[in-house]
Motif scaffolding. Sequence first.
Motif, mmCIF file in Angstrom:
data_model
loop_
_atom_site.group_PDB
_atom_site.id
_atom_site.type_symbol
_atom_site.label_atom_id
_atom_site.label_comp_id
_atom_site.label_asym_id
_atom_site.label_seq_id
_atom_site.Cartn_x
_atom_site.Cartn_y
_atom_site.Cartn_z
ATOM 1 N N GLN A 1 0.816 -1.201 0.000
ATOM 2 C CA GLN A 1 0.000 0.000 0.000
ATOM 3 C C GLN A 1 0.860 1.266 0.000
ATOM 4 O OE1 GLN A 1 -3.522 -0.476 -0.290
ATOM 5 N NE2 GLN A 1 -2.573 -2.473 -0.709
ATOM 6 N N ALA A 2 0.190 2.411 -0.058
ATOM 7 C CA ALA A 2 0.894 3.682 -0.195
ATOM 8 C C ALA A 2 1.822 3.983 0.977
ATOM 9 C CB ALA A 2 -0.107 4.821 -0.361
ATOM 10 N N ASP A 3 1.528 3.429 2.158
ATOM 11 C CA ASP A 3 2.392 3.662 3.316
ATOM 12 C C ASP A 3 3.604 2.740 3.330
ATOM 13 O OD1 ASP A 3 1.223 1.255 3.982
ATOM 14 O OD2 ASP A 3 0.284 1.968 5.835
ATOM 15 N N GLY A 4 3.767 1.921 2.299
ATOM 16 C CA GLY A 4 4.912 1.021 2.195
ATOM 17 C C GLY A 4 4.681 -0.353 2.780
ATOM 18 N N LEU A 5 3.566 -0.565 3.447
ATOM 19 C CA LEU A 5 3.297 -1.833 4.128
ATOM 20 C C LEU A 5 2.358 -2.714 3.311
ATOM 21 C CD1 LEU A 5 2.772 -0.453 7.760
ATOM 22 C CD2 LEU A 5 4.867 -1.416 6.776
ATOM 23 N N THR A 6 2.484 -4.027 3.512
ATOM 24 C CA THR A 6 1.635 -4.984 2.810
ATOM 25 C C THR A 6 0.521 -5.493 3.714
ATOM 26 O OG1 THR A 6 3.093 -6.828 3.433
ATOM 27 C CG2 THR A 6 3.488 -5.772 1.297
ATOM 28 N N TYR B 1 13.563 -3.431 -6.890
ATOM 29 C CA TYR B 1 13.332 -4.151 -5.630
ATOM 30 C C TYR B 1 13.966 -3.406 -4.454
ATOM 31 C CZ TYR B 1 11.543 -7.939 -8.468
ATOM 32 O OH TYR B 1 10.793 -8.680 -9.347
ATOM 33 N N ARG B 2 15.092 -2.754 -4.700
ATOM 34 C CA ARG B 2 15.722 -1.945 -3.649
ATOM 35 C C ARG B 2 14.792 -0.815 -3.219
ATOM 36 N NH1 ARG B 2 19.810 0.097 -6.403
ATOM 37 N NH2 ARG B 2 20.717 -2.002 -6.412
ATOM 38 N N LYS B 3 14.115 -0.213 -4.184
ATOM 39 C CA LYS B 3 13.165 0.860 -3.869
ATOM 40 C C LYS B 3 12.007 0.323 -3.034
ATOM 41 C CE LYS B 3 10.954 4.859 -4.299
ATOM 42 N NZ LYS B 3 9.592 4.491 -3.858
ATOM 43 N N HIS B 4 11.482 -0.835 -3.412
ATOM 44 C CA HIS B 4 10.420 -1.456 -2.608
ATOM 45 C C HIS B 4 10.919 -1.760 -1.192
ATOM 46 C CE1 HIS B 4 7.296 -1.861 -5.596
ATOM 47 N NE2 HIS B 4 8.094 -2.503 -6.452
ATOM 48 N N LYS B 5 12.133 -2.261 -1.104
ATOM 49 C CA LYS B 5 12.722 -2.578 0.207
ATOM 50 C C LYS B 5 12.771 -1.333 1.091
ATOM 51 C CE LYS B 5 17.150 -2.739 0.513
ATOM 52 N NZ LYS B 5 18.571 -3.120 0.302
#
Length: 392
Positions: A200-205, A246-250
């Motif tokens: 989600q937009a806050d970075g959490l799943t 993937y680094r950005k997602h991390k």
Amino acid sequence: MMLNKGKRRITLALGLCLLFGQACSGGAPVPEKPVTASPVSLEKSVNQAKPPAANPLYEDILNREAAWLSSLQLENGAIPMSPGGGPYRVVPYFTNIALLGLLEKPEQAPVVRKYMDWYFAHLNRTAGPDVPLGSIFDYTVEADQRTEKASGDFDSTDSYASTFLNLLRKYAEATGDTEYLLTHRSDIELIAGAMLSTKQADGLTWAKPAYRVKYLMDNTEVYKGLVDMEWISGTVFGDKAGAAAYRKHKKDVFAGIEKMLWSDDKNAYAFAKMEGGELSYPNWDTFYADATAQLFPIWTGVLAPDSKRAQQLYAAFNEHHPGWPQLNKGDAFPWALLAYTAAIMGDRTRVDAFLESVRTTYLDRDHPWPWYVMESGVTMLAAAHMANMKKE
């Protein structure tokens, strides 16, 4: 509201207790998801991998559990929760973590590869409203060890995927067999997509599309999955752009954990963020999920073990639950994950006490329920970490 992890630890656990005709009271907990121990370097092949330092306790644990885990593999390649005459319950999340431990014995790599073949063959290749492309269901396998039935559900989509990515990386590093990952590149990227499908937009799943709760436990595992997917993409696939993505997602997930879940005032993480934004902070006297969730950032690598926060969280856990090394927690499962965390923290005294406890209670008694695959594999991780740690 019952928590997803509570469902994994409690609903699933109680269901399995009923399935196997066992009582689920007293003594030990349901496991969460662990992470891999320090992987063997890529240059070392199966035959070249350096064995752990000789220690009677650690070597006994590693040898016995490697034999037990490998003996569970069914003809079709699946590895169920525990032995028996069938039907067998296959929960990929638990098996993924168990095999991280089995790879501490790299000669067992063929067992792991056969299981990974099974996993790839059972990916969901048609997406639905609540079924991400690249996800995988739990399965029941009949006594013939081949006839299967999908449950049509999973406890989570984020953590099932992340722990399989952990397994892929450790397999590649333990064996040097990067060709296997290259052959399955498209499927691996599907699995990474399933892991991120609820981000989600806050970075959490969310745990899964139909269960919109953001768990500390899941998200730390997603962080670890992204660490390993970045490595796979860059080192194995040679895809710099993919690795950067993937680094950005991390970084997003890490920021979400720190900004959304950590509280300076409470000196603790919220263990869940509900769909409406409500945060659930721990009562340290509540073993699961409140207190145990606070250790997940340590073994998943979100927190360095020598950081002030990791030290404080680990100390607080042991203050409120001092009996866990002796399996005294008022919970039905051993919770080897606690010992693995203790190993990462360098706490040899508690790790050794736990290993002696489970050896007497479970290993010497032919692995009775509630001993199951994940407990076995994570116990191997703890023993291997101690074996490789410099003596004090």
